[in-house]
Scaffold this motif. Structure first.
Motif, PDB file in Angstrom:
ATOM      1  N   ASN A 162       0.849  -1.194   0.000  1.00 49.32           N
ATOM      2  CA  ASN A 162       0.000   0.000   0.000  1.00 49.32           C
ATOM      3  C   ASN A 162       0.882   1.240   0.000  1.00 49.32           C
ATOM      4  N   ALA A 163       0.536   2.206  -0.813  1.00 52.18           N
ATOM      5  CA  ALA A 163       1.230   3.491  -0.731  1.00 52.18           C
ATOM      6  C   ALA A 163       0.995   4.058   0.659  1.00 52.18           C
ATOM      7  N   ALA A 164       2.015   4.628   1.256  1.00 52.88           N
ATOM      8  CA  ALA A 164       1.896   5.114   2.637  1.00 52.88           C
ATOM      9  C   ALA A 164       0.710   6.065   2.804  1.00 52.88           C
TER      10      ALA A 164
ATOM     11  N   GLU B  91       8.951  -8.437 -10.038  1.00 48.91           N
ATOM     12  CA  GLU B  91      10.063  -8.526 -10.998  1.00 48.91           C
ATOM     13  C   GLU B  91      11.061  -7.383 -10.771  1.00 48.91           C
ATOM     14  N   ALA B  92      10.554  -6.186 -10.474  1.00 50.79           N
ATOM     15  CA  ALA B  92      11.440  -5.045 -10.224  1.00 50.79           C
ATOM     16  C   ALA B  92      12.258  -5.262  -8.952  1.00 50.79           C
ATOM     17  N   LEU B  93      11.604  -5.871  -7.956  1.00 52.66           N
ATOM     18  CA  LEU B  93      12.298  -6.156  -6.688  1.00 52.66           C
ATOM     19  C   LEU B  93      13.414  -7.186  -6.910  1.00 52.66           C
ATOM     20  N   VAL B  94      13.057  -8.255  -7.604  1.00 54.02           N
ATOM     21  CA  VAL B  94      14.028  -9.332  -7.848  1.00 54.02           C
ATOM     22  C   VAL B  94      15.226  -8.795  -8.653  1.00 54.02           C
TER      23      VAL B  94
ATOM     24  N   GLU C 202       9.474   0.844  -1.769  1.00 55.83           N
ATOM     25  CA  GLU C 202       8.333   1.751  -1.838  1.00 55.83           C
ATOM     26  C   GLU C 202       7.053   0.923  -1.830  1.00 55.83           C
ATOM     27  N   GLY C 203       6.043   1.426  -1.131  1.00 53.16           N
ATOM     28  CA  GLY C 203       4.758   0.721  -1.091  1.00 53.16           C
ATOM     29  C   GLY C 203       4.675  -0.312   0.019  1.00 53.16           C
ATOM     30  N   GLU C 204       5.753  -0.438   0.783  1.00 56.37           N
ATOM     31  CA  GLU C 204       5.730  -1.419   1.877  1.00 56.37           C
ATOM     32  C   GLU C 204       6.212  -0.788   3.175  1.00 56.37           C
ATOM     33  N   ALA C 205       5.855   0.480   3.375  1.00 54.71           N
ATOM     34  CA  ALA C 205       6.381   1.228   4.525  1.00 54.71           C
ATOM     35  C   ALA C 205       6.117   0.513   5.847  1.00 54.71           C
ATOM     36  N   VAL C 206       4.876   0.139   6.076  1.00 53.61           N
ATOM     37  CA  VAL C 206       4.539  -0.437   7.382  1.00 53.61           C
ATOM     38  C   VAL C 206       5.029  -1.879   7.491  1.00 53.61           C
TER      39      VAL C 206
ATOM     40  N   ASP D  59       1.337 -17.383  -0.854  1.00 55.52           N
ATOM     41  CA  ASP D  59       0.133 -16.543  -0.780  1.00 55.52           C
ATOM     42  C   ASP D  59       0.453 -15.127  -0.309  1.00 55.52           C
ATOM     43  N   LEU D  60       1.553 -15.000   0.452  1.00 53.53           N
ATOM     44  CA  LEU D  60       1.904 -13.699   1.032  1.00 53.53           C
ATOM     45  C   LEU D  60       2.113 -12.626  -0.040  1.00 53.53           C
ATOM     46  N   ILE D  61       2.645 -13.031  -1.194  1.00 50.26           N
ATOM     47  CA  ILE D  61       2.926 -12.024  -2.228  1.00 50.26           C
ATOM     48  C   ILE D  61       1.978 -12.144  -3.420  1.00 50.26           C
ATOM     49  N   ARG D  62       0.985 -13.024  -3.306  1.00 47.71           N
ATOM     50  CA  ARG D  62       0.104 -13.280  -4.450  1.00 47.71           C
ATOM     51  C   ARG D  62      -0.673 -12.034  -4.889  1.00 47.71           C
ATOM     52  N   SER D  63      -0.924 -11.135  -3.933  1.00 46.96           N
ATOM     53  CA  SER D  63      -1.695  -9.937  -4.287  1.00 46.96           C
ATOM     54  C   SER D  63      -0.805  -8.812  -4.818  1.00 46.96           C
ATOM     55  N   VAL D  64       0.509  -9.028  -4.781  1.00 50.67           N
ATOM     56  CA  VAL D  64       1.436  -7.989  -5.251  1.00 50.67           C
ATOM     57  C   VAL D  64       1.551  -8.086  -6.776  1.00 50.67           C
ATOM     58  N   PRO D  65       1.406  -6.970  -7.488  1.00 48.98           N
ATOM     59  CA  PRO D  65       1.498  -7.022  -8.950  1.00 48.98           C
ATOM     60  C   PRO D  65       2.808  -7.651  -9.428  1.00 48.98           C
ATOM     61  N   ARG D  66       2.712  -8.451 -10.477  1.00 50.63           N
ATOM     62  CA  ARG D  66       3.859  -9.197 -11.014  1.00 50.63           C
ATOM     63  C   ARG D  66       5.052  -8.270 -11.310  1.00 50.63           C
ATOM     64  N   GLU D  67       4.755  -7.091 -11.904  1.00 50.47           N
ATOM     65  CA  GLU D  67       5.862  -6.204 -12.293  1.00 50.47           C
ATOM     66  C   GLU D  67       6.600  -5.657 -11.069  1.00 50.47           C
TER      67      GLU D  67
END
Lengths: 101, 233
Positions: B85-87, B190-193, B138-142, B179-187
């Motif tokens: 989520n965006a902060a 890929e950018a993280l990896v 980014e998007g994982e502040a908490v 399942d923990l990352i299943r809701s995270v967009p694929r791109e």
């Protein structure tokens, strides 16, 4: 509500378990007067934590009551409830009463 | 030596389920814990339904472990939740839930496990953090903050529990396909990896390898450390 003598017995039994590991033993034969922690006590802070943890488990095993003995309230008291077996006994009984045990 | 007793939180699925099978196969008595009953069974495994944020439930599980197995050698503190989520758009209930499960829950498990371990003056605790901490995603502040808290918790507990011969370390997996990352967009994944020195997804085996290392009896001089996977430090 557990009997006072039953709790005293558990505290002394726990102290007895600890005496095997302590250089200066807890004088369990003195009963409620035996010193635990503080100026005249034989437990340092580390040993006190171990002792209270063991006592919590023994109370839970024998009486099926879950207590947290070393909480913030107890640690910040002007007169430590961990000074002697007797003061610890009073403290445990008060906690059990609060918990409705 | 007696059969090793290994407690794994969040064992119902994903990494936790894999580790449950892994350690049961190695002959450990594995005790699993999650919020719902799993739809699988393994020899050498018993499951408790409990929430890691529920103090009474956790204490009850620990009591059963003491009574049924006589002690606890290992805690693998795997339970956790994620939220992308965006902060500026993160609601407070999500903030509170993340901190409660990932940080307070991890603390509660460590505290209660260490109480049992301290009786036998032996224990190994492995906490779970994430590469989102060193990568400042980014998007994982908490989520990242909760897991940074786990790193700090690990370092402090390592010092407090060392006198009881209990080591406390953490593993920080790169993204694992669960399942923990299943809701995270694929791109996003890929950018993280792509930011890792070794740009691939993390496998269950990669995680188990680090946990194995921290649990080893020979690892008694290693404590307070966090080992990130994939090359992100």
């Amino acid at each position: 509500m557990a009997e006072r003598s039953e709790i005293l017995g558990l505290i002394l039994a726990t102290a007895g378990e600890f005496n095997d590991e302590l250089e200066v033993r807890i004088a369990v034969e003195e009963g409620e007067a035996a010193h635990l922690f503080g100026a005249e006590g034989v437990l340092d802070s580390l040993a006190l934590v171990s002792f209270l943890t063991a006592l919590e488990q023994n109370i839970e095993d024998r009486l099926d009551i879950s207590l947290t003995l070393a909480d913030e309230k107890a640690m910040s008291r002007h007169r430590s409830p961990f000074k002697t077996v007797g003061s610890l006994l009073s403290y445990v009984l008060a906690l059990m009463e609060e918990a409705g045990g | 030596m007696d059969r090793l007793v290994t407690l794994i939180t969040g064992s119902g699925r994903g990494i936790g389920r894999y580790l449950a099978g892994h350690y049961a196969a190695l002959g450990h008595q594995v005790v699993g814990l999650s919020r719902s009953k799993p739809d699988w069974d393994i020899s050498g495994y018993v499951h408790f339904v409990a929430d890691v944020t529920d103090e009474d439930a956790v204490k009850s599980v620990m009591k059963s472990i003491r009574k049924d197995f006589g002690g606890l050698d290992h805690l693998i503190n795997n339970a956790g939740i994620a939220s992308m989520n965006a902060a500026l758009l993160t609601p407070m209930p999500a903030v509170n839930r993340l901190l409660s499960v990932n940080l307070a829950g991890a603390f509660l498990m460590c505290r209660e496990a260490a109480k049992i371990m301290s009786r036998k003056k032996y224990g190994r605790i492995v906490n779970f953090t994430t590469v989102a901490v060193p990568l400042a995603l980014e998007g994982e502040a908490v989520y990242a903050a909760s897991k940074a808290g786990v790193v700090a918790l690990t370092r402090v507990l390592a010092r407090e529990l060392a006198p009881y011969n209990i080591t406390v370390n953490a593993v920080g997996p790169a993204p694992v396909d669960t399942d923990l990352i299943r809701s995270v967009p694929r791109e996003k994944i890929e950018a993280l990896v792509a930011r890792q020195a070794i740009p691939r997804m993390c496998s269950f085996e990669d995680v188990a390898n680090v946990v194995d290392f921290f649990l080893k009896k020979e690892s008694g001089f290693i404590t307070g450390e966090t080992l990130y996977l994939g090359g992100v430090s």
